[in-house]
Design a protein around this motif. Structure first.
Motif, PDB file in Angstrom:
ATOM      1  N   HIS A 258      45.621  30.515  32.188  1.00 50.45           N
ATOM      2  CA  HIS A 258      45.376  29.208  32.797  1.00 50.45           C
ATOM      3  C   HIS A 258      45.243  28.147  31.712  1.00 50.45           C
ATOM      4  O   HIS A 258      44.491  28.328  30.753  1.00 50.45           O
ATOM      5  CB  HIS A 258      44.096  29.261  33.637  1.00 50.45           C
ATOM      6  N   PRO A 259      45.936  27.025  31.849  1.00 52.68           N
ATOM      7  CA  PRO A 259      45.802  25.962  30.838  1.00 52.68           C
ATOM      8  C   PRO A 259      44.459  25.244  30.987  1.00 52.68           C
ATOM      9  O   PRO A 259      43.840  25.264  32.039  1.00 52.68           O
ATOM     10  CB  PRO A 259      46.960  25.008  31.183  1.00 52.68           C
ATOM     11  N   GLY A 260      44.024  24.630  29.932  1.00 54.48           N
ATOM     12  CA  GLY A 260      42.790  23.852  29.991  1.00 54.48           C
ATOM     13  C   GLY A 260      41.605  24.606  29.427  1.00 54.48           C
ATOM     14  O   GLY A 260      41.662  25.820  29.186  1.00 54.48           O
ATOM     15  N   GLU A 261      40.516  23.872  29.216  1.00 54.73           N
ATOM     16  CA  GLU A 261      39.304  24.459  28.639  1.00 54.73           C
ATOM     17  C   GLU A 261      38.449  25.060  29.746  1.00 54.73           C
ATOM     18  O   GLU A 261      37.848  24.355  30.537  1.00 54.73           O
ATOM     19  CB  GLU A 261      38.507  23.375  27.895  1.00 54.73           C
ATOM     20  N   LEU A 262      38.399  26.364  29.776  1.00 55.55           N
ATOM     21  CA  LEU A 262      37.625  27.076  30.789  1.00 55.55           C
ATOM     22  C   LEU A 262      36.374  27.664  30.145  1.00 55.55           C
ATOM     23  O   LEU A 262      36.322  27.875  28.936  1.00 55.55           O
ATOM     24  CB  LEU A 262      38.468  28.182  31.417  1.00 55.55           C
TER      25      LEU A 262
ATOM     26  N   GLU B 255      38.524  25.773  38.959  1.00 57.20           N
ATOM     27  CA  GLU B 255      39.163  24.492  38.650  1.00 57.20           C
ATOM     28  C   GLU B 255      38.293  23.294  39.023  1.00 57.20           C
ATOM     29  O   GLU B 255      38.256  22.299  38.286  1.00 57.20           O
ATOM     30  CB  GLU B 255      40.512  24.412  39.372  1.00 57.20           C
TER      31      GLU B 255
ATOM     32  N   ALA C 133      35.067  24.695  35.501  1.00 60.91           N
ATOM     33  CA  ALA C 133      35.643  23.998  34.340  1.00 60.91           C
ATOM     34  C   ALA C 133      34.936  22.664  34.073  1.00 60.91           C
ATOM     35  O   ALA C 133      34.549  22.388  32.933  1.00 60.91           O
ATOM     36  CB  ALA C 133      37.151  23.794  34.531  1.00 60.91           C
TER      37      ALA C 133
ATOM     38  N   HIS D 283      32.668  21.818  30.722  1.00 62.99           N
ATOM     39  CA  HIS D 283      32.911  20.620  29.909  1.00 62.99           C
ATOM     40  C   HIS D 283      31.618  19.809  29.751  1.00 62.99           C
ATOM     41  O   HIS D 283      31.272  19.362  28.652  1.00 62.99           O
ATOM     42  CB  HIS D 283      33.995  19.755  30.552  1.00 62.99           C
TER      43      HIS D 283
END
Length: 872
Positions: free
Chosen positions: A99-103, A714, A718, A722
Motif C-alpha cells: 500500500h502506498p503512503g505512510e502507514l 486508510e 493512517a 500521521h
C-alpha cells in the motif's frame, strides 16, 4: 471417583509430524479449509469428537496412529504443502505492505471479547465476533495489528433449557493448557507478568497468554495466578459477570494492564511498538490513562500527555443506547486511582474529569466509559452510516453549540470475515468458476465493486447449492434438537417426531442473535394464528430456526426465550419451528448458509450494525429486515425485503409492534413465499435465483471485513499515525498550552455585527453577495480562530441543512474598540428558501476538527439586523 486435580498430557509427535503442532497453534486453521481437511484426515472420528479443534485432536490420537502417519508419504506431502502455505501466509507481502503512503508501524486493537473460533470461547455476541473478524481480516491484509483482551476462565455461559423452556446457565471451566494458546515467557523461561496496584497496598497480577491469529498476535490477560488473593484471581472469571467493582477491575486490567502487556510483548519479540491504539468500545478506555502516565514519566505534564495520546487513538462505539455503556460511581473510580492505588502520578481529579457526564442530561456523579473513550481519542466512529448519525446525536452534549452532523464521530460500516463464514460448498462453487486463488483474494482483500463472475454460474448449480446447504442445516438442527430435548429430560421413546422436523424443500427462515428486548425475538408471535397459517400453508409453507441467549441477569430476555420455546414445543408446529439452545460460532457456521431468509426485526434505530445478515448474504441467503444498521445503508429490492417501521414520535410501543408484525406477515404471505415457490419454464424459481445472484454479485463485496479493515487503515489508522508522529513532545506542549489559553479566553469571543451588500430579502440564483462581519476576539488573535460563513437551504424553522462552509478573511487590524472585520463572498447557489449564518471557531494546525474543543461563538440576536434570510 472424582479427580482431585486435572492436567493435560500432551502427545509427543514423531519428528516428521512436528509441523502439525505449529499448524494447530496458529488459529488460521479456523478459516483455512486445507488445514482443517488435513487435521480431519489425521483421525476423522476424533476430529468430530473434538468439535474440530486441532489441539484437542492431537491430545486424543493414539500413538499408533501417529506412527502410521509418520510413515505415510501422501500425508507427509500434504503436511509439507500446508505448512509451507502457512509460512508464506505469515511472512510474505500482502495488501498492507504494497500500500502506498505512510502507514502505522503497528496498531494495538483492544476489545473485551474476541470471537475467533468455537475452540477459544471468549465471546458473547456481535462485539466479540466483530473483533475476531477484524483480527482475521487484518491478518489476511498484512496489517501489523496486536490484539489485546482478557482470558476468561469460564468464558461466556453455556445455555440449556429446563423442561418448561426457561434458560439455564452453565459456566464451563476452561484450562488454558487445553486451548490453542501459549504463555508469553521472559528470556529466562518464566511467564511474563503485568501487575496493577489496588487500594490498600495489594496488587493484581496477570499472566499473558498468546493466541496466534494468522499473522496477528492476540494477547490475553489472565488473573488466575497463585500470587493473587482469591478475589483478584477471580477478576478474569467470566465475560460480563460480577458487580460494578468487578467490572471496573476487569476494565482496568484490560486497558492499563493491556498496554503493559503490549510493551512486554514488543520488548520480548522485537515487534514494532504501536503508533495507533484502537479502542473497540469503551471497556478498554483506561488504556489512554496508562499512556498518559508513560509520557508523564518522560517529562510531559498531564495536558501535553493527553494531546499526545489523543493524536494516536481511535475509538469505536458500538451501542446506540446509553444503557449499553458501562458507567461507574465516581467514588468507586476515585478509590482505584491516585497515590494509594493505580497510576499514582496522575491527579485523580483529572482522571475523573475525562469520564464525567458534565453536559445537559448527564448524571454528574457517574463516570462514563464511552465519554472517556471519546475524550481520549482524536478520531471516533460508529459502525454503520445510520449508527454514526445516532452516535453523533447521542454524544452531541460533548460538543455544545454544534449541530449533531458536525460532531466529530464518523462511521465505518462493519464487515464479516468471509473465509470464516462462507460455507465450503459456496467457496468451491466460486473456485470452479474463477479458480481457488482468485476466489480467496475476492473474499479476503476485496476491492472490487461487483462479483460479476457470479452471473456465469448456471441457475441449476445455484439452486442445487441452496438445497444442499438447506439439507445440511436440517440434519444439524435434528441432531441439536435431539440433544436439547435429552438435556430437558426427555427419553428416547419420546423423540421419534424429531426425525420429521424441518424439510429440505421448504422455505427456511433464520433468526439468531442475543436476546435483549429491542431485538424483539417474539415479534413473530404477535399474531400466533397467522404465524401458524404461514408455517402450515398447504402449498407454500415456511419453517423457522431460532437461536439466541439472554444475558444471565436479564429475566425479561429469558421470558422472551421461554415464550418462543413454548410456542415451538406445540405438537402442531414443532416440525416447522425450532429453538436451538447455546447459540455460538459452531452453530452459526451451519445456520447462516442453510437459511433462505435471514430475519431481523429490531426497534429502529437500536441495531448499531447487525452483521449476522451479512454472513447469511455471503452464502446466498436473502435478508428480510427492518431498515436499521447496515441494511438501512445497503438495502435494495434485489437483495431482499425491507420491513416497514412505525417509528414516529409518540407511537405506543404495543401499537408499534402490532403494525410492524402485520407488515412482516404481509411480506411473507404476498411477496416472499410466492417468489420462492413459483417456478419458471425450466422448473426452477428463476426470480428467486436471480435475487440470490444479485445478493452475491452486488452485496457480497460490500459486506467483507477486508473492506472494513481497509477503510480503518486508510481513513483512521493512517491519519492517526500521521498525527502521532507530528505530535512530538514540543508540539504536544504547544497544543495543550494553546487549548488552555483559548478555553480561558473564549468568553471574550463575540460576533457583534453581520451585514451584506444587499438589503433585500430575495435574490437571484448565481448572485454573489459580499459578507462583512465584525467580531470581538478579546485576548485572542486572528491566528487563534477561523471565522466562517455557513449557508444552505433552510426549513420552516430557519435551520440550515447541508450547509456550505466558507472561511472569511480579516481585513486590516482591530478597530479602536478591539473588534476585527472579516469579509468574504456568499454565493447563492441554490433556489428556494435559503439562509446563512456566521460563527467563530478555534483554529490550530494540530486540531483534527474545528469542533475539537467544543466551543463556538455565533451572532447574538442584536447582531443580525439587516443580515437575515434570503430567497424565501
Amino acid at each position: 471417583m472424582k479427580a482431585i486435580r486435572r492436567f493435560t498430557v500432551r502427545p509427543v509427535l514423531p519428528e516428521p509430524l512436528r509441523p502439525l503442532s505449529d499448524l494447530a497453534r496458529n488459529l488460521r486453521w479456523s478459516w483455512h479449509t486445507e488445514t482443517r481437511d488435513l487435521f480431519q484426515s489425521v483421525d476423522p472420528e476424533h476430529w468430530a469428537a473434538s468439535g474440530g479443534d486441532p489441539v484437542r485432536l492431537l491430545g486424543s490420537v493414539r500413538p499408533a496412529r501417529l506412527a502410521e502417519l509418520a510413515e505415510d508419504r501422501r500425508f507427509l506431502r500434504r503436511l509439507t504443502a500446508v505448512a509451507d502455505d502457512l509460512h508464506d501466509y505469515v511472512s510474505g507481502e500482502r495488501w498492507y505492505q504494497a500500500h502506498p503512503g505512510e502507514l502505522p508501524a503497528a496498531v494495538a486493537y483492544f476489545s473485551p471479547e474476541f470471537g475467533i473460533t468455537a475452540a477459544l470461547p471468549q465471546y458473547s455476541g456481535g462485539l466479540g465476533i466483530l473483533a475476531g473478524d477484524h483480527l482475521k481480516a487484518a491478518s489476511d491484509l498484512g496489517v501489523p495489528l496486536i490484539g489485546v483482551g482478557l482470558l476468561y476462565r469460564h468464558g461466556y455461559f453455556r445455555q440449556t433449557l429446563s423442561r418448561d423452556g426457561w434458560q439455564q446457565e452453565h459456566y464451563p471451566v476452561l484450562d488454558p493448557n487445553e486451548l490453542p494458546v501459549a504463555l508469553l515467557k521472559e528470556a529466562d523461561g518464566t511467564p511474563a507478568r503485568v501487575s496493577l496496584a489496588l487500594p490498600g497496598g495489594t496488587q493484581l497480577h496477570a499472566r499473558i497468554w498468546l493466541a496466534q491469529v494468522g499473522r496477528v498476535p492476540l494477547l490475553m490477560l489472565d488473573s488466575d495466578v497463585e500470587e493473587n488473593g482469591l478475589g483478584e484471581r477471580g477478576v478474569t472469571d467470566r465475560l460480563y459477570g460480577g458487580g460494578s467493582e468487578h467490572r471496573l477491575l476487569q476494565e482496568m486490567l484490560l486497558g492499563i494492564g493491556g498496554v503493559r502487556a503490549v510493551r512486554t510483548y514488543c520488548r520480548l519479540t522485537g515487534h514494532a511498538d504501536p503508533e495507533v491504539f484502537h479502542t473497540n468500545e469503551g471497556h478498554a478506555g483506561f488504556l489512554g490513562l496508562e499512556r498518559i502516565a508513560e509520557l508523564c514519566d518522560q517529562g510531559l505534564d498531564f495536558d501535553a500527555g493527553l494531546e499526545a495520546v489523543r493524536a494516536g487513538t481511535v475509538f469505536t462505539t458500538h451501542t446506540p443506547v446509553p444503557a449499553g455503556i458501562d458507567r461507574f460511581d465516581r467514588e468507586l473510580v476515585a478509590r482505584h486511582f491516585g497515590p494509594d492505588a493505580e497510576l499514582p502520578r496522575l491527579d485523580v481529579g483529572r482522571i475523573l474529569a475525562l469520564g464525567m457526564e458534565t453536559y445537559p442530561g448527564g448524571e454528574p456523579n457517574l463516570f462514563n466509559m464511552a465519554v472517556m473513550g471519546l475524550r481520549l481519542a482524536q478520531r471516533a466512529n460508529g459502525v454503520s452510516l445510520l449508527h454514526g448519525q445516532v452516535s453523533r446525536e447521542m454524544f452531541s452534549g460533548l460538543w455544545p453549540g454544534f449541530d449533531p452532523e458536525e460532531v466529530p464521530i464518523t462511521s465505518v460500516t462493519n464487515g464479516v470475515h468471509a473465509p470464516t463464514w462462507v460455507a465450503p460448498e459456496v467457496f468451491r462453487l466460486g473456485a470452479r468458476q474463477i479458480g481457488v486463488q482468485r476466489t480467496e483474494d475476492a473474499l479476503t482483500v476485496g476491492g472490487s465493486e461487483r462479483w460479476d463472475s457470479v452471473g456465469d454460474i448456471p441457475d441449476q448449480d445455484v439452486w442445487d447449492l441452496r438445497r444442499t446447504l438447506r439439507e445440511q442445516l436440517v440434519t444439524e438442527v435434528r441432531e441439536r434438537l435431539r440433544a436439547s430435548w435429552r438435556q430437558r429430560g426427555a427419553g428416547t421413546a419420546e423423540l421419534g417426531w424429531i426425525d420429521g422436523v424441518l424439510d429440505p424443500d421448504v422455505l427456511t427462515i433464520g433468526f439468531a442473535r442475543r436476546v435483549p428486548s429491542y431485538k424483539r425475538l417474539t415479534l413473530m408471535l404477535r399474531d400466533r394464528d397467522r404465524l401458524m397459517e404461514l408455517l402450515l400453508h398447504p402449498e407454500r409453507p415456511i419453517q423457522i430456526v431460532v437461536a439466541g441467549k439472554a444475558h444471565p441477569a436479564d429475566d425479561g430476555g429469558k421470558r422472551l426465550v421461554q415464550e418462543l420455546v413454548r410456542f415451538a414445543d406445540d405438537p402442531r408446529v414443532r416440525h416447522r419451528i425450532v429453538f436451538l439452545p447455546d447459540y455460538g460460532m459452531a452453530m452459526a457456521q451451519k445456520l447462516y448458509p442453510g437459511c433462505d431468509i435471514w430475519l431481523n426485526n429490531p426497534l429502529r434505530p437500536l441495531e448499531a450494525c447487525g452483521t449476522s445478515g451479512m454472513k447469511a448474504a455471503l452464502n446466498g441467503c436473502l435478508n428480510l429486515s427492518v431498515l436499521d444498521g447496515w441494511w438501512d445503508e445497503w438495502f435494495q429490492p434485489d437483495f431482499g425485503w425491507a420491513i416497514p417501521t412505525a417509528d414516529g414520535v409518540g407511537t405506543d410501543p404495543d401499537r408499534r409492534d402490532d403494525i410492524e408484525a402485520e407488515a412482516l406477515y404481509d411480506l411473507l404471505e404476498r411477496r416472499v413465499t410466492p417468489r420462492f415457490y413459483e417456478r419458471g419454464q425450466g422448473g426452477l424459481p428463476d426470480r428467486w435465483i436471480e435475487m440470490v445472484r444479485q445478493t452475491l454479485t452486488l452485496l457480497g463485496p460490500k459486506v467483507l471485513a477486508g473492506r472494513m479493515v481497509r477503510e480503518y487503515v486508510e481513513r483512521l489508522y493512517a491519519p492517526a499515525a500521521h498525527a502521532h508522529r507530528t505530535m512530538n513532545p514540543d508540539r504536544a506542549r504547544e497544543l495543550a498550552e494553546w487549548k488552555a489559553r483559548v478555553r480561558a479566553q473564549w468568553h471574550g469571543v463575540t460576533v457583534d455585527h453581520v451585514e451584506t451588500t444587499t438589503a433585500t430579502t430575495t435574490a437571484e440564483l448565481g448572485t454573489t453577495l459580499g459578507l462583512r462581519v465584525h467580531v470581538g476576539l478579546g485576548a485572542l488573535g486572528p491566528d487563534d480562530v477561523e471565522v466562517q460563513a455557513l449557508s444552505g437551504r433552510v426549513d420552516e424553522e430557519d435551520r440550515i441543512a447541508d450547509a456550505t462552509t466558507v472561511p472569511l478573511k480579516p481585513v486590516g487590524g482591530p478597530d479602536p474598540e478591539g473588534r476585527w472585520v472579516y469579509e468574504g463572498p456568499l454565493s447563492l447557489d441554490r433556489t428556494g428558501p435559503f439562509g446563512y449564518t456566521v460563527r467563530v471557531l478555534p483554529a490550530h494546525r494540530l486540531l483534527a476538527s474545528g469542533a475539537e474543543l467544543g466551543v463556538v461563538a455565533v451572532p447574538s440576536e442584536d447582531g443580525v439586523e439587516g443580515a437575515g434570510l434570503l430567497m424565501r
